[in-house]
Design an enzyme around this catalytic site. Structure first.
Site: not given
Ligand SMILES: NC(=O)c1ccc[n+]([C@@H]2O[C@H](COP(=O)([O-])OP(=O)(O)OC[C@H]3O[C@@H](n4cnc5c(N)ncnc54)[C@H](OP(=O)(O)O)[C@@H]3O)[C@@H](O)[C@H]2O)c1
Length: 279
Positions: A45, A50, A75, A108, A231, A237, A241
């Site tokens: 994704d 980005y 997006k 988006h 992410k 990690r 995951n």
């Molecule tokens: N459409 C939209 O408006 C929108 C908005 C936000 C996000 N997104 C999408 O959703 C995806 C995921 O959301 P997100 O990136 O916001 O946050 P997330 O996946 O909820 O959380 C990512 C965070 O969790 C940590 N993490 C991940 N796996 C871990 C593990 N096994 N143990 C400990 N910590 C862990 C990561 O740390 P590290 O990176 O330091 O490892 C990072 O700080 C995005 O990358 C993007 O593709 C879309």
């Protein structure tokens, strides 16, 4: 250990689990995506916003994987809502991604308070879909009222709605509307951007199941039927995951995670979000 696939409303198959690349810097995106592909991830994704599409594309090209084995989403950026530029913006993405077409192209943000009506933008999305540049089209951050307008006024029903969902913001009402309209739900920030890790209730379930908090929360999303792409920034990690497909949460554990809902967003409110990048 196989990732399940879901069938979108136009018949396209999507892996229910993938790698999200928001805040993966352009200079490291190729390495991170290459690691994810090596571990078995087959759904990436990304977004024009980005700034890392070129890295994603380079990793896919270098992987040697057949094109139809990797599902790629990008997006439309907030400054590309003008229907006249939707197709050219996707062409730019395709060039960076080194692809002839993406698997999924999303609006988006709906930007309902800005000058351009998202239904007009959606009609331009329908054109790129008809032209074969995206195997499926969808939306992100659309509220029920936005979805109903698109479904009533346009031709193609969005294949997905990608929205903020995590244990503190379970979005049951919006998910029910997605489902009623035949739209698959994708959960962004599934780990609440890291906020889940200190939660005692989640730590207790992790301890009783012998899994990590991350695995418990991701498993909760999968068992609810949503599509997720956490992410992560290290191989450890990414690997942890991905290790989700040989256990199940009990009904009691599922309910305990859902009970954490506090109606609390981390990200912007889609009804008022109006941020448009320059350029
Ligand atoms: N459409 C939209 O408006 C929108 C908005 C936000 C996000 N997104 C999408 O959703 C995806 C995921 O959301 P997100 O990136 O916001 O946050 P997330 O996946 O909820 O959380 C990512 C965070 O969790 C940590 N993490 C991940 N796996 C871990 C593990 N096994 N143990 C400990 N910590 C862990 C990561 O740390 P590290 O990176 O330091 O490892 C990072 O700080 C995005 O990358 C993007 O593709 C879309």
């Amino acid at each position: 250990m196989t990732v399940p696939t879901l069938t979108l409303n136009n018949g396209v198959q999507i892996p229910q689990f993938g790698y999200g690349t928001w805040q993966v810097p352009p200079e490291t995106a190729q390495d991170r995506v290459a690691e994810a592909l090596e571990l078995g991830y087959r759904h990436i994704d990304t977004a024009q916003m980005y700034g890392n599409e070129a890295g994603v594309g380079a990793a896919i090209a270098a992987s040697g994987l057949p094109r139809d084995e990797v599902f790629v989403t990008t997006k439309l950026n907030n400054n590309r809502h003008d229907p006249a530029v939707v197709a050219s913006s996707l062409d730019e993405s395709l060039e960076k991604l080194q692809l002839d077409r993406v698997d999924l192209f999303l609006i988006h943000w709906p930007l309902p308070t800005t000058d351009i009506d998202f239904v007009d933008t959606w009609r331009a999305m329908e054109e790129v879909y008809s032209a074969g540049k995206a195997r499926a089209i969808g939306v992100s951050n659309f509220q029920p009222s936005h979805l109903r307008r698109v479904v009533q006024e346009a031709t193609v029903v969005p294949a997905v709605n990608q929205v903020e969902i995590h244990p503190y913001f379970t979005q049951d009402e919006l998910r029910a509307v997605d489902s009623e309209l035949g739209i698959a739900t994708e959960a962004w920030s599934p780990l609440a951007q890291g906020q889940v890790f200190d939660d005692p209730a989640l730590q207790a379930i992790a301890s009783s199941t012998g899994r990590s908090v991350s695995q418990v929360v991701l498993r909760w999303h999968l068992q609810r039927g949503d599509i997720v792409f956490p992410k992560a920034s290290s191989v450890e990690r990414l690997k942890q995951n991905f290790d989700l497909f040989d256990f199940e949460l009990s009904d009691a554990d599922m309910s305990a995670v859902s009970a954490l809902d506090a109606g609390r967003r981390i990200g912007p409110d889609p009804d008022t979000m109006a941020w448009i990048p320059e350029g």
